[in-house]
Design a protein around this motif. Structure first.
Motif, PDB file in Angstrom:
ATOM      1  N   VAL A 176       0.834  -1.204   0.000  1.00 39.77           N
ATOM      2  CA  VAL A 176       0.000   0.000   0.000  1.00 39.77           C
ATOM      3  C   VAL A 176       0.868   1.253   0.000  1.00 39.77           C
ATOM      4  CG1 VAL A 176      -1.676   1.330   1.341  1.00 39.77           C
ATOM      5  CG2 VAL A 176      -1.961  -1.134   1.093  1.00 39.77           C
ATOM      6  N   MET A 177       1.969   1.209   0.745  1.00 34.61           N
ATOM      7  CA  MET A 177       2.868   2.361   0.808  1.00 34.61           C
ATOM      8  C   MET A 177       3.503   2.644  -0.542  1.00 34.61           C
ATOM      9  SD  MET A 177       4.671   1.675   4.497  1.00 34.61           S
ATOM     10  CE  MET A 177       5.828   3.027   4.315  1.00 34.61           C
ATOM     11  N   VAL A 178       3.891   1.585  -1.260  1.00 32.43           N
ATOM     12  CA  VAL A 178       4.504   1.822  -2.569  1.00 32.43           C
ATOM     13  C   VAL A 178       3.461   2.331  -3.565  1.00 32.43           C
ATOM     14  CG1 VAL A 178       4.217  -0.463  -3.639  1.00 32.43           C
ATOM     15  CG2 VAL A 178       6.209   0.882  -4.189  1.00 32.43           C
ATOM     16  N   MET A 229      -5.741   9.525  -3.505  1.00 29.20           N
ATOM     17  CA  MET A 229      -5.483   9.027  -2.154  1.00 29.20           C
ATOM     18  C   MET A 229      -6.290   9.825  -1.140  1.00 29.20           C
ATOM     19  SD  MET A 229      -3.535   6.480  -2.616  1.00 29.20           S
ATOM     20  CE  MET A 229      -3.084   6.144  -0.920  1.00 29.20           C
ATOM     21  N   SER A 230      -7.598   9.742  -1.259  1.00 29.99           N
ATOM     22  CA  SER A 230      -8.475  10.449  -0.336  1.00 29.99           C
ATOM     23  C   SER A 230      -8.437   9.793   1.046  1.00 29.99           C
ATOM     24  CB  SER A 230      -9.912  10.448  -0.862  1.00 29.99           C
ATOM     25  OG  SER A 230     -10.406   9.124  -0.951  1.00 29.99           O
ATOM     26  N   ARG A 231      -8.934  10.493   2.045  1.00 30.79           N
ATOM     27  CA  ARG A 231      -8.972   9.947   3.405  1.00 30.79           C
ATOM     28  C   ARG A 231      -9.815   8.668   3.458  1.00 30.79           C
ATOM     29  NH1 ARG A 231      -7.793  12.082   8.358  1.00 30.79           N
ATOM     30  NH2 ARG A 231      -7.355  14.089   7.386  1.00 30.79           N
ATOM     31  N   GLN A 232     -10.915   8.670   2.689  1.00 35.30           N
ATOM     32  CA  GLN A 232     -11.784   7.500   2.666  1.00 35.30           C
ATOM     33  C   GLN A 232     -11.064   6.285   2.085  1.00 35.30           C
ATOM     34  OE1 GLN A 232     -14.715   7.310   4.014  1.00 35.30           O
ATOM     35  NE2 GLN A 232     -15.219   5.224   3.341  1.00 35.30           N
ATOM     36  N   LEU A 233     -10.321   6.489   0.987  1.00 39.59           N
ATOM     37  CA  LEU A 233      -9.586   5.392   0.378  1.00 39.59           C
ATOM     38  C   LEU A 233      -8.497   4.876   1.317  1.00 39.59           C
ATOM     39  CD1 LEU A 233      -8.972   3.579  -2.047  1.00 39.59           C
ATOM     40  CD2 LEU A 233      -7.449   5.365  -2.900  1.00 39.59           C
ATOM     41  N   CYS A 234      -7.825   5.778   2.000  1.00 42.81           N
ATOM     42  CA  CYS A 234      -6.778   5.360   2.947  1.00 42.81           C
ATOM     43  C   CYS A 234      -7.359   4.480   4.047  1.00 42.81           C
ATOM     44  CB  CYS A 234      -6.084   6.586   3.543  1.00 42.81           C
ATOM     45  SG  CYS A 234      -5.071   7.511   2.367  1.00 42.81           S
ATOM     46  N   GLN A 279     -10.060   2.650   3.825  1.00 40.24           N
ATOM     47  CA  GLN A 279     -10.444   1.382   3.211  1.00 40.24           C
ATOM     48  C   GLN A 279      -9.234   0.480   2.979  1.00 40.24           C
ATOM     49  OE1 GLN A 279     -12.542   2.582  -0.321  1.00 40.24           O
ATOM     50  NE2 GLN A 279     -14.421   3.143   0.783  1.00 40.24           N
ATOM     51  N   LEU A 280      -8.113   1.070   2.552  1.00 43.26           N
ATOM     52  CA  LEU A 280      -6.906   0.284   2.316  1.00 43.26           C
ATOM     53  C   LEU A 280      -6.369  -0.311   3.612  1.00 43.26           C
ATOM     54  CD1 LEU A 280      -5.029   2.526  -0.296  1.00 43.26           C
ATOM     55  CD2 LEU A 280      -6.049   0.280  -0.700  1.00 43.26           C
ATOM     56  N   VAL A 281      -6.356   0.490   4.676  1.00 38.13           N
ATOM     57  CA  VAL A 281      -5.880  -0.007   5.968  1.00 38.13           C
ATOM     58  C   VAL A 281      -6.796  -1.110   6.489  1.00 38.13           C
ATOM     59  CG1 VAL A 281      -5.481   0.610   8.377  1.00 38.13           C
ATOM     60  CG2 VAL A 281      -4.700   2.133   6.573  1.00 38.13           C
ATOM     61  N   VAL A 327      -6.125  -4.240   4.512  1.00 37.87           N
ATOM     62  CA  VAL A 327      -4.846  -4.837   4.892  1.00 37.87           C
ATOM     63  C   VAL A 327      -5.009  -5.720   6.118  1.00 37.87           C
ATOM     64  CG1 VAL A 327      -2.642  -4.252   5.963  1.00 37.87           C
ATOM     65  CG2 VAL A 327      -3.298  -3.156   3.829  1.00 37.87           C
ATOM     66  N   TYR A 328      -5.671  -5.194   7.157  1.00 38.31           N
ATOM     67  CA  TYR A 328      -5.831  -5.970   8.388  1.00 38.31           C
ATOM     68  C   TYR A 328      -6.854  -7.089   8.221  1.00 38.31           C
ATOM     69  CZ  TYR A 328      -2.802  -2.864  10.985  1.00 38.31           C
ATOM     70  OH  TYR A 328      -1.702  -2.185  11.433  1.00 38.31           O
ATOM     71  N   ALA A 329      -7.840  -6.904   7.368  1.00 37.92           N
ATOM     72  CA  ALA A 329      -8.817  -7.968   7.118  1.00 37.92           C
ATOM     73  C   ALA A 329      -8.144  -9.169   6.455  1.00 37.92           C
ATOM     74  CB  ALA A 329      -9.951  -7.443   6.241  1.00 37.92           C
ATOM     75  N   VAL A 330      -7.289  -8.912   5.472  1.00 40.79           N
ATOM     76  CA  VAL A 330      -6.570  -9.999   4.804  1.00 40.79           C
ATOM     77  C   VAL A 330      -5.606 -10.674   5.774  1.00 40.79           C
ATOM     78  CG1 VAL A 330      -4.931 -10.550   2.973  1.00 40.79           C
ATOM     79  CG2 VAL A 330      -6.788  -8.954   2.528  1.00 40.79           C
ATOM     80  N   GLY A 331      -4.953  -9.877   6.630  1.00 44.13           N
ATOM     81  CA  GLY A 331      -4.050 -10.454   7.629  1.00 44.13           C
ATOM     82  C   GLY A 331      -4.774 -11.382   8.586  1.00 44.13           C
TER      83      GLY A 331
END
Length: 212
Positions: free
Chosen positions: A17-19, A36-41, A43-45, A48-52
């Motif tokens: 996600v960082m790259v 890279m809106s706040r909403q998208l950020c 959702q990405l975070v 990330v934790y859901a997949v983990g």
């Protein structure tokens, strides 16, 4: 073990996600605030934790299916999946193959995504006329690349090496580096982008050299 796998996988996906954030900032700077809106950020975070968590549940379910009927002493510093495979009293060949394939698939997918992103970033950077802009771009990316290299090299060593190639002590040392040293080094690696931190580190080194 479940928490360890969840946070380790989350860190792995977070590097991707960082790259992607670097890619948008460098290749589409005018659209960065929109893309890279706040909403998208958020959702990405969350993703990330859901997949983990999902990945950790899969590995934990595999563990609960193993018949532990002898020793319950894990020859390791923590309760990780590979050392647990040495304890069951049944054949774990199939589970080892599944673990190898699953880890390889996820790791290589993330690695390819990071590699492609940096190909585009490098191509865009080389088209920039200003040497100062190029220097800033590469100085920003080098810290992320350092974190990626440290993480993936250790991870591949931990999970994808042949069982008979390394001693258990070597594997335990790699585990300590993977679980403790990398999280400790990451804040230092990223904070070196800050000029105040660089100046403070330079003064500390000069003071040490002067006193010695």
């Amino acid at each position: 073990m479940s928490l360890s796998i969840a946070f380790a996988d989350s860190q792995r996906f977070l590097l991707a996600v960082m790259v992607y954030d670097h890619y948008v900032a460098i290749c589409n700077p005018l659209l960065y605030a929109v893309t890279m809106s706040r909403q998208l950020c958020k959702q990405l975070v969350a993703a990330v934790y859901a997949v983990g968590v999902l990945d950790s549940m899969i590995f934990t379910c595999f563990t609960f299916r193993l018949p532990f009927c002898s020793s319950n002493i894990i020859n390791h510093f923590s309760c990780e999946f590979p050392p647990l495979l040495a304890l069951p009293c049944s054949d774990t060949c199939f589970i080892k193959i599944m673990m190898f394939a699953f880890t390889l698939c996820i790791t290589m997918s993330i690695f390819v995504a990071i590699l492609l992103s940096y190909v585009y970033i490098t191509s865009t950077t080389l088209q920039i006329c200003s040497n100062e802009c190029r220097r800033k771009v590469f100085s920003t990316c080098i810290f992320h690349l350092t974190a990626v290299a440290l993480y993936f090299v250790t991870l591949l060593f931990m999970y994808l090496h042949p069982t008979s190639s390394f001693s258990i002590d070597t594997e335990k040392m790699a585990s300590v580096f993977y679980m403790l040293m990398i999280p400790v080094l990451n804040p230092l690696i990223y904070s070196l982008r800050n000029m105040e931190v660089k100046d403070a580190l330079r003064k500390a080194m000069n003071k040490i050299l002067t006193n010695s």
